[in-house]
Design a protein around this motif. Structure first.
Motif, short mmCIF file in Angstrom:
data_model
loop_
_atom_site.label_atom_id
_atom_site.label_comp_id
_atom_site.label_asym_id
_atom_site.label_seq_id
_atom_site.Cartn_x
_atom_site.Cartn_y
_atom_site.Cartn_z
N ARG A 117 52.86 54.37 14.85
CA ARG A 117 53.69 53.59 15.78
C ARG A 117 54.69 52.73 15.02
NH1 ARG A 117 53.45 48.82 19.30
NH2 ARG A 117 54.95 49.29 20.94
N HIS A 136 63.83 43.72 14.11
CA HIS A 136 64.00 45.06 14.68
C HIS A 136 62.76 45.45 15.51
CE1 HIS A 136 65.63 49.16 14.81
NE2 HIS A 136 64.37 49.56 14.69
N LEU A 137 61.60 45.23 14.93
CA LEU A 137 60.36 45.55 15.65
C LEU A 137 60.21 44.73 16.92
CD1 LEU A 137 57.87 45.75 12.64
CD2 LEU A 137 58.74 47.67 13.99
N ALA A 147 61.51 45.71 24.39
CA ALA A 147 62.12 46.76 25.22
C ALA A 147 61.05 47.68 25.81
CB ALA A 147 63.12 47.57 24.40
N ALA A 148 59.97 47.87 25.09
CA ALA A 148 58.88 48.73 25.58
C ALA A 148 57.88 47.93 26.42
CB ALA A 148 58.16 49.39 24.41
N ASP A 163 64.80 54.25 13.73
CA ASP A 163 66.25 54.05 13.81
C ASP A 163 66.70 52.80 13.04
OD1 ASP A 163 65.06 52.21 15.53
OD2 ASP A 163 66.57 52.43 17.10
N GLN A 195 57.42 54.99 13.94
CA GLN A 195 58.24 55.39 15.09
C GLN A 195 59.18 54.26 15.50
OE1 GLN A 195 57.84 54.26 18.60
NE2 GLN A 195 59.64 55.50 19.06
N LEU A 196 58.67 53.03 15.53
CA LEU A 196 59.51 51.89 15.89
C LEU A 196 60.62 51.64 14.87
CD1 LEU A 196 56.78 49.39 17.16
CD2 LEU A 196 58.50 50.56 18.55
N LYS A 230 62.52 43.49 18.88
CA LYS A 230 63.40 44.02 19.92
C LYS A 230 62.81 45.27 20.55
CE LYS A 230 67.72 42.35 17.94
NZ LYS A 230 68.93 42.72 17.21
N LYS A 231 62.27 46.16 19.71
CA LYS A 231 61.71 47.41 20.21
C LYS A 231 60.45 47.17 21.06
CE LYS A 231 63.13 51.14 18.91
NZ LYS A 231 63.34 51.96 17.76
#
Length: 189
Positions: A140, A73-74, A80-81, A147, A143-144, A76-77
């Motif tokens: 951070r 998950h991290l 994306a950033a 979701d 926040q990541l 991917k985030k």
């Protein structure tokens, strides 16, 4: 190095030829080693190899499944950033059969991560900037994961995150004061 350390190496997809390894000086729960492999072109790759403490983590498979889900998950985030997932997310090294861990015949569980070069570990904060940086990194991280479907995670240490129970245990420890230390830290308490 002990406990079949070198024997375990062959079960992971490390890049290169094993050079050496040593007990890593940081960490309090698992047995942690830094291992080095020589690659083509004379490069040296470092990895962290850990024997999971099976007395703390009674179900290592569930622990590792949690780590796989969270790091995916991290990753991917961070991608994306437009971040650097090699530096910002732990990278598990798969076993030769594609798993996130290796279980020895005698029941020990091992996992491996790519070593993050240039990172620095502190046992305690040395400056106010360390506190700030740690808080910023933790924020951070939160926040990541905001979701992330947390209901998919396994509880690997029962009640570890149960704040009322943890606080009640703290109060009991203070009342018991088995080592007579509470008096010297009243301000902190």
């Amino acid at each position: 190095m002990s406990d079949g350390f070198v024997d375990v190496l062959r079960y992971f997809q490390f890049e290169g030829d094993f050079l050496d390894g040593a007990l890593y000086p940081f960490g309090h729960i698992n047995d942690t080693y830094c291992v080095r492999f020589g690659t083509t072109g004379g490069r040296v790759r470092r990895y962290i190899l850990q024997r999971i403490n099976r007395y703390v983590f009674k179900e290592p498979e569930k622990l590792m499944r949690n780590i796989e889900m969270v790091t995916a998950h991290l990753r991917k985030k961070v991608i994306a950033a437009r971040g650097d997932p090699q530096r910002e997310v732990l990278t598990l090294v798969p076993t030769t059969d594609g798993k996130a861990f290796y279980r020895t015949p005698d029941g020990h569980y091992w996992r491996a991560y790519v070593f993050i070069d240039g990172a620095q570990t502190y046992e305690t904060a040395q400056t106010p900037e360390h506190f700030y940086s740690a808080a910023k990194a933790f924020a951070r991280f939160q926040q990541l994961l905001s979701d992330f479907p947390a209901e998919q995670l396994y509880e690997t240490i029962p009640d570890f995150h149960h704040t009322p129970k943890r606080f009640a245990a703290f109060v009991q420890a203070l009342e018991r004061d088995a080592r007579n230390r509470a008096r010297s830290v009243k301000a902190e308490i």
